[in-house]
Write a protein that holds these residues in place. Structure first.
Motif, PDB file in Angstrom:
ATOM      1  N   SER A  74      67.443   7.858  54.231  1.00 17.79           N
ATOM      2  CA  SER A  74      66.714   9.208  54.478  1.00 17.79           C
ATOM      3  C   SER A  74      66.654   9.163  56.604  1.00 17.79           C
ATOM      4  O   SER A  74      66.929  10.523  56.868  1.00 17.79           O
ATOM      5  CB  SER A  74      65.122   8.755  54.223  1.00 17.79           C
ATOM      6  N   GLY A 114      66.646  16.107  52.763  1.00 14.89           N
ATOM      7  CA  GLY A 114      66.518  14.672  52.497  1.00 14.89           C
ATOM      8  C   GLY A 114      67.898  14.545  52.554  1.00 14.89           C
ATOM      9  O   GLY A 114      68.769  15.168  52.611  1.00 14.89           O
ATOM     10  N   TYR A 154      70.275   8.915  47.049  1.00 15.52           N
ATOM     11  CA  TYR A 154      69.286   9.963  47.189  1.00 15.52           C
ATOM     12  C   TYR A 154      68.066   9.052  48.160  1.00 15.52           C
ATOM     13  O   TYR A 154      66.935   8.376  47.382  1.00 15.52           O
ATOM     14  CB  TYR A 154      68.609  10.951  46.367  1.00 15.52           C
ATOM     15  N   LYS A 156      65.003  10.270  51.015  1.00 13.46           N
ATOM     16  CA  LYS A 156      64.192  11.430  51.606  1.00 13.46           C
ATOM     17  C   LYS A 156      63.382  10.782  52.950  1.00 13.46           C
ATOM     18  O   LYS A 156      61.952   9.927  52.230  1.00 13.46           O
ATOM     19  CB  LYS A 156      62.975  12.305  50.822  1.00 13.46           C
ATOM     20  N   LYS A 163      58.745   6.126  53.977  1.00 15.50           N
ATOM     21  CA  LYS A 163      60.015   6.879  53.355  1.00 15.50           C
ATOM     22  C   LYS A 163      60.868   6.391  51.941  1.00 15.50           C
ATOM     23  O   LYS A 163      60.144   5.482  51.986  1.00 15.50           O
ATOM     24  CB  LYS A 163      61.726   6.303  54.612  1.00 15.50           C
ATOM     25  N   GLY A 165      64.113   6.108  48.356  1.00 12.30           N
ATOM     26  CA  GLY A 165      65.203   6.455  47.882  1.00 12.30           C
ATOM     27  C   GLY A 165      65.456   5.939  46.663  1.00 12.30           C
ATOM     28  O   GLY A 165      65.040   5.255  46.162  1.00 12.30           O
TER      29      GLY A 165
END
Length: 394
Positions: A74, A114, A154, A156, A163, A165
Motif C-alpha cells: 500500500s 489501493g 492487492y 490499501k 494498512k 493486503g
C-alpha cells in the motif's frame, strides 16, 4: 487521539491472539517437519528483505513486501517495477538460481482505491541427468525441474494508521513427466503509529490453500494382469501434501534525525509539519519478528537498517529457530532443566547483510529513483546465498 489508541489496542490484541492461536493451530512441530510440500514458498526471492533476515514484517514497504507482508504494498503511490536474481547455495554445485520479477501500480488520484501488483518467481535447477535402475549412470538425456509461483496482490491504506493486503498465488512444480498445481492465499495487516509514524506492528498469514498432488505420465507404468500376456498401462495416484502455512508477527521502531530546514525545529513542530522517515536525514530502524510454522520449527528474527535520506541504506539481520530445553540427570537420578538452547536443524539460518543505493531520476520528484539492492545470507553449509536486484520507482 482516542481513536488512535483504540486502533493500537485492537491491533495489539489481534496480534497477541494470533500468536497464541498459532501455537495450537500453526505452531512449529518437529514431528510434522517435512510433511508439507511446496517448500519453495518459504524462500524469499527479494534482496531488500533478505538483508534483514526477514525481520521486517512490520516495516517492509514497496513491491518487495509481496513476500514478507503484502500490506506493505500500500506504500506504493505511483509505479514500481523490480527484478531480483538469487544464487542459491553457492558452492553446492547444483546451479540453483531464483529469478523474481514484479510490477505494482497505485490506482486512483483523487480517491485512493489501493495498489495492485503482480509477481512471478521461478526456481531453476539447471540440467539434471536422467537416470534409471537399469542405467544409474545416466546417458539418457537431461530434464529441467522448475518451481514457479505467480502472485496477484492487492493492498490499501484504510486510514492513516491501518494498512491491509491480500495475495492470491498460483503454484506449479514440474519435471519432464510430472507436475503439481495449487493455489494459496496470503493476508497481512500493518499498523503505523507514533508522532513521526515511526512505530509499526505487522501481522501476516501465509500459504493458506488446499492440498496439492502430482499428476502426469510419470505416475504410470506398463504391467501384466494376473500373470497373463495382456499388458496395460496402470496409473498410480500420488499422495496429497499440504501447503507450508505460517503466521508471522513483527514490530519495528524508527529513530529519526532531521537535518536541513528541519534541524532547528522542535519535536512538536516537526510532528505538526507531518514529517516522517521519508524526510529524515538519518534513520535507524530496529525490527523483530516471530514466525510460527505449521510444518517446521518456529523462527525468531531481528534486524536493523540505517538509511541516509532516501539514497543509501545498509542493513543486517539474524534469524534462529525456536527455544528448546535441555535436561540432564542429577546425582539423585532425577532429570532437571540444565539449559535453554536455540536449536537449528536448518542451514538457512544465521546472519545476513544487505545494502541499497538509489539513483535519482528527477530533481523535482524525490520519489522517482532507480534502486540497486544486494544481500548476502550466510548458511551453515556451502557458501551462502547472493541476491541482487534492481527496482524502478516512477
Amino acid at each position: 487521539m482516542k481513536n488512535t489508541y483504540k486502533s493500537l489496542i485492537i491491533c495489539v490484541l489481534v496480534a497477541l491472539i494470533s500468536v497464541g492461536t498459532s501455537y495450537s493451530v500453526l505452531a512449529g512441530n518437529r514431528d510434522r517437519s517435512g510433511q508439507a510440500g511446496a517448500s519453495h514458498l518459504l524462500i524469499d526471492p527479494w534482496a531488500r528483505t533478505n538483508g534483514m533476515a526477514n525481520a521486517g514484517i512490520a516495516e517492509v514497504r514497496g513491491l518487495e513486501s509481496v513476500y514478507s507482508n503484502v500490506a506493505g504494498l500500500s506504500f506504493v503511490k505511483r509505479t514500481d517495477f523490480a527484478f531480483n536474481r538469487t544464487q542459491y547455495l553457492v558452492g553446492s554445485n547444483c546451479g540453483i538460481n531464483i529469478n523474481a520479477i514484479g510490477f505494482a501500480q497505485h490506482i486512483g488520484k483523487a480517491k485512493d482505491f489501493g495498489t495492485l501488483g503482480i509477481s512471478f518467481s521461478s526456481m531453476g535447477f539447471g540440467q539434471v541427468q536422467v537416470t534409471t535402475v537399469a542405467q544409474p549412470e545416466g546417458g539418457l538425456g537431461n530434464f529441467k525441474p522448475s518451481l514457479t509461483t505467480i502472485g496477484i496482490h492487492y493492498a490499501k491504506s484504510f486510514n492513516h494508521f491501518i494498512k491491509g493486503g491480500v495475495s492470491l498465488k498460483i503454484i506449479n512444480e514440474s519435471i519432464a513427466d510430472l507436475h503439481a498445481t495449487g493455489f494459496a492465499i496470503d493476508a497481512g495487516v500493518q499498523y503505523v503509529a507514533g508522532k513521526f509514524e515511526n512505530f509499526k506492528i505487522g501481522v501476516t498469514l501465509k500459504n493458506i490453500g488446499l492440498p496439492m498432488s502430482y499428476k502426469g505420465d510419470g505416475m504410470s507404468f506398463r504391467g501384466r494382469i494376473n500373470n497373463t500376456g495382456v499388458e496395460q498401462t496402470l496409473n498410480v495416484r500420488s499422495a496429497e501434501f499440504e501447503m507450508p502455512s505460517l503466521l508471522a508477527i513483527g514490530v519495528s521502531y524508527d529513530f529519526l534525525w532531521f537535518g536541513g530546514e528541519y534541524a532547528n525545529m522542535s519535536k512538536e513542530d516537526r510532528a505538526a509539519e507531518g514529517l516522517t522517515r521519508d524526510e529524515a536525514q538519518h534513520r535507524l530502524t530496529l525490527a523483530a519478528s516471530f514466525t510460527a510454522n505449521s510444518y517446521s520449527r518456529d523462527i525468531f528474527a531481528v534486524g536493523m537498517e540505517y538509511g541516509f535520506m532516501r539514497y543509501f541504506m545498509i542493513r543486517a539481520g539474524y534469524s534462529l529457530e525456536n527455544v528448546t530445553s535441555k535436561k540432564e540427570t542429577n546425582e539423585n537420578g532425577e532429570q532437571e532443566l540444565a539449559a535453554v538452547l536455540f536449536n537449528s536443524d536448518s542451514f538457512f539460518l544465521g546472519p545476513s547483510v544487505g545494502a541499497t543505493v538509489a539513483i535519482p531520476l528527477s530533481k523535482t520528484n524525490i520519489g522517482q529513483n532507480i534502486y540497486i539492492d544486494y544481500a548476502y545470507r550466510f548458511t551453515n553449509k556451502w557458501r551462502g546465498n547472493h541476491l541482487i536486484g534492481i527496482k524502478v520507482s516512477l
